[in-house]
Design a protein around this motif. Sequence first.
Motif, PDB file in Angstrom:
ATOM      1  N   LYS B  70     -56.698   4.192  16.919  1.00 55.64           N
ATOM      2  CA  LYS B  70     -55.553   5.219  17.494  1.00 55.64           C
ATOM      3  C   LYS B  70     -55.838   4.613  18.931  1.00 55.64           C
ATOM      4  N   VAL B  71     -57.107   4.492  19.614  1.00 55.44           N
ATOM      5  CA  VAL B  71     -57.378   4.061  20.803  1.00 55.44           C
ATOM      6  C   VAL B  71     -56.417   2.886  21.160  1.00 55.44           C
ATOM      7  N   ILE B  72     -56.763   1.873  20.355  1.00 55.07           N
ATOM      8  CA  ILE B  72     -56.058   0.557  20.517  1.00 55.07           C
ATOM      9  C   ILE B  72     -54.507   0.860  20.527  1.00 55.07           C
ATOM     10  N   GLU B  73     -54.136   1.570  19.485  1.00 52.76           N
ATOM     11  CA  GLU B  73     -52.413   1.481  19.549  1.00 52.76           C
ATOM     12  C   GLU B  73     -51.944   2.362  20.394  1.00 52.76           C
ATOM     13  N   SER B  74     -52.943   3.087  21.107  1.00 49.25           N
ATOM     14  CA  SER B  74     -52.209   3.966  22.292  1.00 49.25           C
ATOM     15  C   SER B  74     -52.045   3.303  23.546  1.00 49.25           C
ATOM     16  N   LYS B  75     -52.507   2.044  23.688  1.00 48.79           N
ATOM     17  CA  LYS B  75     -52.524   0.923  24.727  1.00 48.79           C
ATOM     18  C   LYS B  75     -51.404   0.285  24.999  1.00 48.79           C
ATOM     19  N   PRO B  76     -50.826   0.185  26.072  1.00 52.20           N
ATOM     20  CA  PRO B  76     -49.327  -0.977  26.044  1.00 52.20           C
ATOM     21  C   PRO B  76     -49.912  -2.160  25.848  1.00 52.20           C
ATOM     22  N   VAL B  77     -49.040  -3.068  25.433  1.00 53.31           N
ATOM     23  CA  VAL B  77     -49.609  -4.578  25.373  1.00 53.31           C
ATOM     24  C   VAL B  77     -49.427  -5.115  26.737  1.00 53.31           C
TER      25      VAL B  77
END
Lengths: 412, 79
Positions: B70-77
């Motif tokens: 979830k943390v990874i997916e919350s971050k903008p690329v």
Amino acid sequence: MPGSTGPFHAAVTGIGMVTAAGIGTQASWNLIRDPEGTAASEVPALEGNPAHIGCWIPGYDADKAIGRRKAWRYDRSSQLALTAAAEAVADSGLDPGEWDGTRVAVVLGSGIGGAGTWEKQHNVLLGDGPLNVSPLLIPMLAVNMSAGYVAMDHGARGPNFVTATACASGTTAIGMARELLRQGVCDVVITGGTEACLIPSIISGFSQMGALSKRQDTPRAASRPFDVDRDGFVPAEGAAVLVLERAADARARGARVYANLSGYGASADAHHATAPDPSGAGAELALRACLDDAGLAPDAVDHVNAHGTSTPLNDAAEAKLIRRVLGRRPAVTSIKGVVGHSLGAAGAIEAAVTALTVGEGVIPPTANLESQDPEIELDVVAKTARTAAVEVAVSNSFGFGGQNAVLAFSRA
Amino acid sequence: MSDTYPRLVQLLVKNFGFETDEVTPEDTFSKLELDSLALVELTLTVQQEFGIELSDDDLGADDTLGQAVKVIESKPVVA
């Protein structure tokens, strides 16, 4: 202790080895005893380098040897040390689950430490910036870490350190390990040496010094100690570890003893950064100190496991030293013809082989010795192993910086 | 369905010595015996793999792999 009676014998009760000759003591010993030239080949990491051959260990699988969940955290130099230490401890018959860890010391030698990790992370720094450098750089790089990790593996909570005397590091470590036993500060020492720096920066450094063999196209013939056509050393990686105990303790527990470590001598040339003192005066100090420590006359020495790097200067100076101090009597060999020169591990690998030589009464030959240099006026064992009762053997190591260390082994 | 979890597992397999079937989304990093140094190392590899930026405390010892996803997916690329 000064003034105490007689020489101090430390029993070698366990041996572990990981060398280009083989993974494990028996595999290494087998090829060193019956060599097929230098165990060298192209090192993948050195592809494109002018000097690209080395005695590396292609079959070594760190994940398998020490566990895939731990192996990634260690530099290869620590991996090799952990593997050799585990074999040595198991071989000794001592049980780390049972022993008083506060009485177990670890003393290893290493010339350079985690150089491979340093080079890799330096490339990361240059390519990707400081924020991408691994947080494990320091524990993988620092030269002391191999001994620290061996202690963690075996619950060894006694004195713990790594000696650095360049190509004598493993010898110095084993000599100092015996001192710890003699002083009584521990009952068991896990001791030896490790090195793994077959990487472009380090090998280029040795190459630029002119120290390496130019036989890059014929690796099996490249390391040829005492041969008239020798032209430099072949760099190697590896580790060897011994378990030492006071001889009386080993006897009391009925341990199998390969040989006794009975003397140690050390000195400095105080002459030049890399060239041996041609007079051999510094090395002679170490050899004579070792014989004195062991209470041995020079003519008691049956065998010399030489430093024998295959460089023109070392082998000539060492031969003169042996001839001058020990005469023509001892049978001399250099196993660097097989396993190359593993720098800080070399003295430990040679100590392990010397203990096996004394224990088995078999002197390994010097590989590739086809035409002995006429200036080497010694009985050098060539071609095939020689069966001989070896009561006393010495193992020489000479490091850059002029650091000399010599061990004496005697039959248990 | 997102492929973040299998990609995270592949990082653990490739760089940290795990087998695919040794981890579940419910495992915490501390249960997987990944200490603080290992978590910094993992943070670096996750940043590279997903092209995101993580702060030092985005992955904590008590976080589960599922929470990390979830943390990874919350971050903008960013890269």
